[in-house]
Design a protein around this motif. Structure first.
Motif, PDB file in Angstrom:
ATOM      1  N   ARG A   1      61.578  47.373 -33.165  1.00 60.49           N
ATOM      2  CA  ARG A   1      62.236  47.815 -31.937  1.00 60.49           C
ATOM      3  C   ARG A   1      61.644  49.162 -31.532  1.00 60.49           C
ATOM      4  NH1 ARG A   1      66.687  51.071 -30.439  1.00 60.49           N
ATOM      5  NH2 ARG A   1      67.916  50.238 -28.678  1.00 60.49           N
ATOM      6  N   CYS A   2      61.212  49.233 -30.284  1.00 61.84           N
ATOM      7  CA  CYS A   2      60.556  50.447 -29.788  1.00 61.84           C
ATOM      8  C   CYS A   2      61.293  50.978 -28.562  1.00 61.84           C
ATOM      9  CB  CYS A   2      59.106  50.177 -29.426  1.00 61.84           C
ATOM     10  SG  CYS A   2      58.065  49.749 -30.836  1.00 61.84           S
ATOM     11  N   VAL A   3      61.498  52.294 -28.541  1.00 57.84           N
ATOM     12  CA  VAL A   3      62.059  52.980 -27.386  1.00 57.84           C
ATOM     13  C   VAL A   3      60.939  53.805 -26.770  1.00 57.84           C
ATOM     14  CG1 VAL A   3      63.792  54.602 -26.554  1.00 57.84           C
ATOM     15  CG2 VAL A   3      64.349  53.047 -28.445  1.00 57.84           C
ATOM     16  N   VAL A   4      60.566  53.450 -25.541  1.00 63.30           N
ATOM     17  CA  VAL A   4      59.477  54.114 -24.836  1.00 63.30           C
ATOM     18  C   VAL A   4      60.061  55.157 -23.887  1.00 63.30           C
ATOM     19  CG1 VAL A   4      57.474  53.795 -23.336  1.00 63.30           C
ATOM     20  CG2 VAL A   4      58.088  52.022 -24.993  1.00 63.30           C
ATOM     21  N   ALA A   5      59.493  56.348 -23.903  1.00 64.57           N
ATOM     22  CA  ALA A   5      59.939  57.430 -23.014  1.00 64.57           C
ATOM     23  C   ALA A   5      58.768  57.883 -22.150  1.00 64.57           C
ATOM     24  CB  ALA A   5      60.478  58.606 -23.834  1.00 64.57           C
ATOM     25  N   TRP A   6      59.043  58.218 -20.896  1.00 59.70           N
ATOM     26  CA  TRP A   6      58.015  58.696 -19.978  1.00 59.70           C
ATOM     27  C   TRP A   6      58.637  59.673 -18.970  1.00 59.70           C
ATOM     28  CZ3 TRP A   6      60.790  54.359 -19.406  1.00 59.70           C
ATOM     29  CH2 TRP A   6      61.296  54.051 -18.148  1.00 59.70           C
ATOM     30  N   HIS A   7      57.779  60.397 -18.301  1.00 59.47           N
ATOM     31  CA  HIS A   7      58.225  61.388 -17.324  1.00 59.47           C
ATOM     32  C   HIS A   7      57.557  61.111 -15.980  1.00 59.47           C
ATOM     33  CE1 HIS A   7      58.905  63.294 -21.233  1.00 59.47           C
ATOM     34  NE2 HIS A   7      59.816  64.050 -20.649  1.00 59.47           N
ATOM     35  N   LEU A   8      58.312  61.315 -14.898  1.00 58.14           N
ATOM     36  CA  LEU A   8      57.764  61.212 -13.563  1.00 58.14           C
ATOM     37  C   LEU A   8      57.570  62.607 -12.985  1.00 58.14           C
ATOM     38  CD1 LEU A   8      59.823  58.243 -12.049  1.00 58.14           C
ATOM     39  CD2 LEU A   8      57.455  58.229 -12.834  1.00 58.14           C
ATOM     40  N   PRO A   9      56.563  62.799 -12.130  1.00 50.30           N
ATOM     41  CA  PRO A   9      56.336  64.128 -11.535  1.00 50.30           C
ATOM     42  C   PRO A   9      57.567  64.624 -10.785  1.00 50.30           C
ATOM     43  CG  PRO A   9      54.478  62.660 -11.111  1.00 50.30           C
ATOM     44  CD  PRO A   9      55.551  61.815 -11.717  1.00 50.30           C
ATOM     45  N   GLY A  10      57.914  65.866 -11.035  1.00 46.95           N
ATOM     46  CA  GLY A  10      59.053  66.471 -10.363  1.00 46.95           C
ATOM     47  C   GLY A  10      60.404  66.099 -10.932  1.00 46.95           C
ATOM     48  N   THR A  11      60.393  65.369 -12.062  1.00 45.99           N
ATOM     49  CA  THR A  11      61.651  64.951 -12.695  1.00 45.99           C
ATOM     50  C   THR A  11      61.691  65.491 -14.105  1.00 45.99           C
ATOM     51  OG1 THR A  11      61.616  62.913 -11.407  1.00 45.99           O
ATOM     52  CG2 THR A  11      63.137  62.998 -13.258  1.00 45.99           C
ATOM     53  N   GLU A  12      62.796  66.183 -14.421  1.00 47.56           N
ATOM     54  CA  GLU A  12      62.898  66.766 -15.763  1.00 47.56           C
ATOM     55  C   GLU A  12      63.348  65.757 -16.803  1.00 47.56           C
ATOM     56  OE1 GLU A  12      63.834  70.451 -16.561  1.00 47.56           O
ATOM     57  OE2 GLU A  12      62.989  71.244 -14.744  1.00 47.56           O
ATOM     58  N   ALA A  13      64.250  64.848 -16.407  1.00 52.45           N
ATOM     59  CA  ALA A  13      64.770  63.872 -17.367  1.00 52.45           C
ATOM     60  C   ALA A  13      63.719  62.793 -17.627  1.00 52.45           C
ATOM     61  CB  ALA A  13      66.055  63.241 -16.838  1.00 52.45           C
ATOM     62  N   ALA A  14      63.672  62.362 -18.865  1.00 54.84           N
ATOM     63  CA  ALA A  14      62.725  61.315 -19.250  1.00 54.84           C
ATOM     64  C   ALA A  14      63.350  59.939 -19.061  1.00 54.84           C
ATOM     65  CB  ALA A  14      62.301  61.491 -20.705  1.00 54.84           C
ATOM     66  N   GLY A  15      62.549  59.003 -18.562  1.00 49.97           N
ATOM     67  CA  GLY A  15      63.005  57.626 -18.492  1.00 49.97           C
ATOM     68  C   GLY A  15      62.812  56.948 -19.844  1.00 49.97           C
ATOM     69  N   GLN A  16      63.624  55.939 -20.098  1.00 44.80           N
ATOM     70  CA  GLN A  16      63.535  55.231 -21.366  1.00 44.80           C
ATOM     71  C   GLN A  16      63.602  53.726 -21.134  1.00 44.80           C
ATOM     72  OE1 GLN A  16      66.492  56.665 -24.145  1.00 44.80           O
ATOM     73  NE2 GLN A  16      65.131  58.288 -24.874  1.00 44.80           N
ATOM     74  N   ALA A  17      62.852  53.010 -21.937  1.00 46.58           N
ATOM     75  CA  ALA A  17      62.867  51.545 -21.899  1.00 46.58           C
ATOM     76  C   ALA A  17      62.786  51.032 -23.336  1.00 46.58           C
ATOM     77  CB  ALA A  17      61.711  51.006 -21.073  1.00 46.58           C
ATOM     78  N   ILE A  18      63.469  49.934 -23.600  1.00 45.61           N
ATOM     79  CA  ILE A  18      63.554  49.371 -24.945  1.00 45.61           C
ATOM     80  C   ILE A  18      62.764  48.072 -24.998  1.00 45.61           C
ATOM     81  CG2 ILE A  18      65.113  48.501 -26.734  1.00 45.61           C
ATOM     82  CD1 ILE A  18      67.302  50.248 -25.513  1.00 45.61           C
ATOM     83  N   TYR A  19      62.051  47.889 -26.099  1.00 44.08           N
ATOM     84  CA  TYR A  19      61.288  46.658 -26.322  1.00 44.08           C
ATOM     85  C   TYR A  19      61.566  46.120 -27.718  1.00 44.08           C
ATOM     86  CZ  TYR A  19      58.518  47.219 -22.095  1.00 44.08           C
ATOM     87  OH  TYR A  19      58.113  47.321 -20.783  1.00 44.08           O
ATOM     88  N   GLN A  20      61.685  44.800 -27.786  1.00 43.34           N
ATOM     89  CA  GLN A  20      61.731  44.098 -29.063  1.00 43.34           C
ATOM     90  C   GLN A  20      60.338  43.515 -29.322  1.00 43.34           C
ATOM     91  OE1 GLN A  20      64.428  44.326 -30.848  1.00 43.34           O
ATOM     92  NE2 GLN A  20      65.742  45.175 -29.247  1.00 43.34           N
ATOM     93  N   LEU A  21      59.825  43.741 -30.532  1.00 46.27           N
ATOM     94  CA  LEU A  21      58.462  43.338 -30.851  1.00 46.27           C
ATOM     95  C   LEU A  21      58.445  42.242 -31.906  1.00 46.27           C
ATOM     96  CD1 LEU A  21      57.727  45.965 -29.336  1.00 46.27           C
ATOM     97  CD2 LEU A  21      55.989  46.368 -31.076  1.00 46.27           C
ATOM     98  N   ASP A  22      57.582  41.265 -31.677  1.00 46.14           N
ATOM     99  CA  ASP A  22      57.258  40.254 -32.683  1.00 46.14           C
ATOM    100  C   ASP A  22      55.816  40.514 -33.089  1.00 46.14           C
ATOM    101  OD1 ASP A  22      56.945  38.116 -34.329  1.00 46.14           O
ATOM    102  OD2 ASP A  22      57.345  36.584 -32.818  1.00 46.14           O
ATOM    103  N   LEU A  23      55.643  41.091 -34.264  1.00 47.45           N
ATOM    104  CA  LEU A  23      54.331  41.561 -34.727  1.00 47.45           C
ATOM    105  C   LEU A  23      53.831  40.651 -35.844  1.00 47.45           C
ATOM    106  CD1 LEU A  23      52.139  43.743 -34.597  1.00 47.45           C
ATOM    107  CD2 LEU A  23      53.563  45.166 -36.068  1.00 47.45           C
TER     108      LEU A  23
END
Length: 447
Positions: free
Chosen positions: A378-400
């Motif tokens: 399980r992975c939680v991805v975080a990213w930032h958009l220009p001009g935005t202080e809060a980070a966005g988050q998205a969750i992924y389930q992985l079959d590896l």
């Protein structure tokens, strides 16, 4: 005196003439003709038919891209060919090229005509190689043509989310097909060895397919990466590294080199056994003891030496899958695909430097060590958009899987990685961040 000497000279048939004779013999067989026709026609029909369906083979690598680009169909065919088609083709051709003479009892006639066991071996080997290459070329050309005619020459999404333009996709797909020639030659060498050693026994015909099946089972097991890469079967999947940036070239080159070594050794063993064989007996049944001593033991020795060399040179001792590698791979793929989604939704463009994407991955809800294959990543991805202080988050389930390939399935928020359609030049397509495939480099990072 001159006439007497000339009459006593035994002229051997040139290799080129013996090669043409053996090639005609192979092509005249009804099953070879059927295989040639099937390889040059069936993949195009299959890819064209599947590319027009609403349900795609999403569990197959690049299967979900078959509606988006014609290049995906060729890669789906390549994955199927490496698993099933190529082992069976080498069995039918190389696994039977010598055994057929034992079944028909025609060795005496062939030896009288050619007058050299060495030339017979070379001619039969070259003829079988020609047919096998023609079969592989048919699979590649037919599947590519079918995909391009049915879907078109659109860009292809790589295994790290980057976009390959039509020219890059064409070159990479061609290179991937060329790379699988090496393990195909390894199976062909094993087929020649089985055909020579086992005589009329049907095991000679089945040997390449059985060996390929053993290779596939080995790739599904949690083996150390050195053992995995020391088997020729790894080259059937190491072409995945061509669809990442930067290329994962080290596993690919190792897989090709190992396959060529197996091919050379198996062919050499087949040659040595063949030229020392007694052709006076009509009912040659092969020899199990000779198959073990002259065939199995040298190949087992090559495997042991290869494992030792890879362990020394690469420093790899485990499965090659760890938390850092998975996190880097997921973060890179998400950043590439986020930019693609932004463009498809006509949002203001962003760069990967602005996104500053990171990922935090755990396994088994944090209860297991984050290493090795499994469907509980399980992975939680975080990213930032220009001009935005809060980070966005998205969750992924992985079959590896143990070979480093994974499928990431979006688990929210639905506005980011949920299922919805986006507009593309080829028509409506699923959100690129919803589900995507990736590949983890199993070798330790340099530096």
């Amino acid at each position: 005196m001159t006439a007497t000497v000339a009459a006593g000279v035994t002229r051997r048939v040139p290799i080129a003439r013996a090669y043409r004779f053996e090639l005609v013999k192979l092509i005249s067989q009804w099953r070879i003709r059927i295989l040639l026709g099937a390889c040059w026609i069936a993949p195009a029909l299959f890819v064209a038919a599947v590319s027009r369906q609403s349900t795609l083979p999403v569990d197959t690598l690049f299967g979900r891209s078959m509606l988006a680009t014609g290049w995906a169909g060729s890669l789906v065919t390549l994955g199927f060919a490496g698993t099933w088609a190529l082992p069976l083709l080498t069995s039918v051709v190389a696994g039977d090229v010598f055994a057929a003479e034992d079944r028909l009892g025609t060795w005496r006639h062939l030896l009288i005509a050619v007058r050299s066991p060495r030339r017979i071996f070379v001619a039969k080997t070259l003829a079988s190689l020609t047919v096998i290459l023609s079969l592989v070329a048919g699979l590649a050309v037919s599947s590519t043509a079918g995909g391009l005619l049915a879907v078109g020459d659109q860009p292809l999404i790589g295994l790290d989310g980057h976009l390959l333009g039509p020219a890059d996709a064409a070159g990479t797909v061609l290179l991937a097909w060329l790379c699988v020639l090496a393990p195909t030659l390894a199976l062909a060498g094993i087929g020649l060895l089985g055909s020579v050693t086992l005589g009329r026994s049907p095991m000679g015909l089945l040997l390449p397919a059985l060996v390929a099946l053993a290779f596939q089972l080995a790739q599904m097991l949690p083996l150390p990466v050195t053992v995995r890469m020391a088997l020729p079967g790894y080259a059937f999947i190491s072409w995945y590294g061509l669809f990442t940036r930067p290329y994962q070239l080290a596993p690919l080159l190792i897989g090709v080199a190992v396959s060529l070594l197996w091919s050379a050794l198996a062919t050499l063993l087949a040659y040595l056994i063949f030229v020392r064989r007694d052709f006076t007996g009509l009912g040659y049944e092969g020899g199990a003891r000779r198959a073990v001593t002259a065939g199995l033991l040298p190949i087992a020795g090559l495997l042991a030496v290869t494992v030792a060399v890879l362990a020394t040179t690469t420093g790899a001792t485990t499965s090659g899958i760890d938390q850092d590698k998975v996190q880097r791979s997921i973060a890179t793929a998400f950043a590439h695909l986020y930019r693609l989604q932004t463009d498809q939704l006509n949002r203001p463009p962003v760069t990967e430097e602005q996104l500053r994407t990171t990922a935090a991955c755990t396994r088994g809800g944090g209860r297991l060590d984050p290493i090795g294959a499994g469907n509980d990543w399980r992975c939680v991805v975080a990213w930032h958009l220009p001009g935005t202080e809060a980070a966005g988050q998205a969750i992924y389930q992985l079959d590896l899987t143990p070979d480093g390939r994974y499928m990431a399935d979006g688990d929210g928020p639905k506005e980011v990685n949920g299922y919805f359609l986006v507009r593309t030049p080829a028509g409506d397509a699923p959100n690129p961040l919803w589900q995507f495939d990736g590949n983890v480099d199993l070798l330790p990072a340099k530096g």
